[in-house]
Design a protein around this motif. Sequence first.
Motif, PDB file in Angstrom:
ATOM      1  N   ASN A  77       0.870   3.607  -3.366  1.00  0.00           N
ATOM      2  CA  ASN A  77       1.601   4.030  -1.949  1.00  0.00           C
ATOM      3  C   ASN A  77       1.424   5.738  -1.388  1.00  0.00           C
ATOM      4  O   ASN A  77       1.245   6.309  -0.435  1.00  0.00           O
ATOM      5  CB  ASN A  77       2.996   3.315  -1.616  1.00  0.00           C
ATOM      6  N   VAL A  81      -0.600   7.576   1.750  1.00  0.00           N
ATOM      7  CA  VAL A  81       0.359   8.250   2.395  1.00  0.00           C
ATOM      8  C   VAL A  81      -0.099   9.153   2.524  1.00  0.00           C
ATOM      9  O   VAL A  81      -0.462  10.143   3.436  1.00  0.00           O
ATOM     10  CB  VAL A  81       1.705   8.120   2.345  1.00  0.00           C
ATOM     11  N   PHE A 107      -7.809  -3.334   2.809  1.00  0.00           N
ATOM     12  CA  PHE A 107      -6.880  -3.252   3.515  1.00  0.00           C
ATOM     13  C   PHE A 107      -7.181  -0.986   4.298  1.00  0.00           C
ATOM     14  O   PHE A 107      -7.813  -1.406   5.970  1.00  0.00           O
ATOM     15  CB  PHE A 107      -5.731  -3.624   3.755  1.00  0.00           C
TER      16      PHE A 107
ATOM     17  N   ASP B  51       6.221  -6.972  -5.457  1.00  0.00           N
ATOM     18  CA  ASP B  51       6.183  -6.073  -4.507  1.00  0.00           C
ATOM     19  C   ASP B  51       6.043  -6.250  -2.869  1.00  0.00           C
ATOM     20  O   ASP B  51       4.337  -6.644  -3.078  1.00  0.00           O
ATOM     21  CB  ASP B  51       5.741  -5.472  -5.304  1.00  0.00           C
ATOM     22  N   THR B  53       4.545  -4.254  -0.457  1.00  0.00           N
ATOM     23  CA  THR B  53       3.685  -3.594  -0.627  1.00  0.00           C
ATOM     24  C   THR B  53       2.028  -4.200  -1.357  1.00  0.00           C
ATOM     25  O   THR B  53       0.747  -4.229  -0.918  1.00  0.00           O
ATOM     26  CB  THR B  53       3.235  -2.318  -1.110  1.00  0.00           C
ATOM     27  N   GLU B  54       2.283  -5.170  -1.814  1.00  0.00           N
ATOM     28  CA  GLU B  54       1.032  -6.074  -2.294  1.00  0.00           C
ATOM     29  C   GLU B  54       0.730  -7.185  -1.077  1.00  0.00           C
ATOM     30  O   GLU B  54       1.881  -7.791  -0.784  1.00  0.00           O
ATOM     31  CB  GLU B  54       1.133  -6.767  -3.787  1.00  0.00           C
ATOM     32  N   LEU B  55      -0.397  -7.551  -1.213  1.00  0.00           N
ATOM     33  CA  LEU B  55      -0.464  -8.657   0.533  1.00  0.00           C
ATOM     34  C   LEU B  55      -0.237  -9.572   0.008  1.00  0.00           C
ATOM     35  O   LEU B  55      -0.143 -10.336   0.474  1.00  0.00           O
ATOM     36  CB  LEU B  55      -2.076  -7.948   0.824  1.00  0.00           C
ATOM     37  N   GLU B  78       7.165   6.144   1.098  1.00  0.00           N
ATOM     38  CA  GLU B  78       5.684   5.349   0.835  1.00  0.00           C
ATOM     39  C   GLU B  78       6.204   4.246   0.904  1.00  0.00           C
ATOM     40  O   GLU B  78       4.558   3.442   1.848  1.00  0.00           O
ATOM     41  CB  GLU B  78       5.364   6.036  -0.108  1.00  0.00           C
ATOM     42  N   ASP B  79       6.886   3.402   0.144  1.00  0.00           N
ATOM     43  CA  ASP B  79       6.699   2.043   0.294  1.00  0.00           C
ATOM     44  C   ASP B  79       6.521   1.849   1.254  1.00  0.00           C
ATOM     45  O   ASP B  79       5.736   0.462   2.334  1.00  0.00           O
ATOM     46  CB  ASP B  79       6.965   0.524  -0.671  1.00  0.00           C
ATOM     47  N   ILE B  81       6.874   3.350   4.442  1.00  0.00           N
ATOM     48  CA  ILE B  81       5.452   3.458   5.337  1.00  0.00           C
ATOM     49  C   ILE B  81       3.543   2.420   4.911  1.00  0.00           C
ATOM     50  O   ILE B  81       3.755   1.970   5.717  1.00  0.00           O
ATOM     51  CB  ILE B  81       4.491   4.614   5.211  1.00  0.00           C
ATOM     52  N   VAL B  82       3.351   2.122   4.170  1.00  0.00           N
ATOM     53  CA  VAL B  82       2.449   0.932   3.272  1.00  0.00           C
ATOM     54  C   VAL B  82       2.774  -0.320   4.187  1.00  0.00           C
ATOM     55  O   VAL B  82       2.457  -1.251   4.819  1.00  0.00           O
ATOM     56  CB  VAL B  82       1.830   0.945   2.291  1.00  0.00           C
ATOM     57  N   ILE B  86       0.497  -2.234   6.991  1.00  0.00           N
ATOM     58  CA  ILE B  86      -0.277  -3.557   6.507  1.00  0.00           C
ATOM     59  C   ILE B  86       0.279  -4.617   7.917  1.00  0.00           C
ATOM     60  O   ILE B  86      -0.195  -5.253   8.358  1.00  0.00           O
ATOM     61  CB  ILE B  86       0.159  -4.178   5.140  1.00  0.00           C
TER      62      ILE B  86
END
Lengths: 143, 220
Positions: A77, A81, A107, B51, B53-55, B78-79, B81-82, B86
């Motif tokens: 991540n 970013v 993605f 997690d 941030t995992e789809l 960062e997490d 934001i991601v 998504i």
Amino acid sequence: MKAIIIGCGRTGSSVAHHLHDAGWEVVVVDEDEEALSNLGTRWPGRFIVGHGLEINVLVESGIESAEAVVVSTDGDNTNIVIGLIAQRRFHVERVVVRVLDPARAGFFAERGLHTVCPTSIAIGALTEAALVSEMVSTEGASI
Amino acid sequence: MYVLIAGGGKVGANVTRSLLRQNHEVTIVEQRPDRFRVLEEEFDYRVQRGDATELHVLERAGIGRPPDLLLAVTGDDEDNIVICEIAQKRYFVPKVIARVNDPRNQTHFDMLGVAPTVCATSSIMALIEHEVPESDIIRLLQLREDGLEIVEVPIGNDSPSSGKRIEQLKVPGGTLLISVAREGRSEIATGSTKLAPGDRVLAVLQPGCEDELRRVLLKH
């Protein structure tokens, strides 16, 4: 040509050397001072200690005049970013980002970020190698 | 409404509690095993481990419905934001709210269109500035018998008096500027003395003139 490498682990440091050997001006950024040792004893380029998310660190590295940015810290991540910042804020032409998770790599690739996924590459290579050995042994059997 | 919460720390857990009390449907995602177990005891099936941030974790938590609101309140900017990227761009979640842990990252959230955001540090700083103005009149001496007081006024970067000569300022009646201290030296204040950031102006004034002096020297 100038490149900024963010994240100086095994991958980042090797990419830095390859680009340097190809005649590029290379600046390496890592938040850990010790990471400099990954570049070996005679690194001729610049090395900046700082986090790739800090705007002043990126500016100091010369990102504003860089043709390429390679992001390969150990966090997916963080890499994403930083990559988005390099692309959208500093308008760097070529931004390449390492993302280990194939789904996230896919993605963000759809969203216009050039991602490289070592996991997908390994899956492909391993599968291919297994299939080749299957072919070889089938051929051997038929003889 | 259905709310998906990424991050089960104090913020995530308390928001979950409040929303459940208001009869909303909530799913909370937590990665750390220890924390997950604590949350599971209280919130039962409403907690998903993984997690965010995992789809596939988000999908398991029901992001595909999609939720009416997603909160990205992990301890990692960062997490957050991601997760919001998504949620908004892939699953078309209509509304996201993100937590900013390090106020220096606010600019990244803004640039990437992740809004609204909440930053505890920035909120506290705003309160401090409101409650305790950084540059304000300092009372040095009260001359009670004479009905006067002597004060010091630190001139800041954004003070309206900065860059002006004293004669250009509308110094209120009942107030006299005495001297200006700059870089360890003081000079008697005259009409032609030009004020600069960092200056410390000494003034003598009658009671009740403070607000007017503050307005002229410090506040826009």
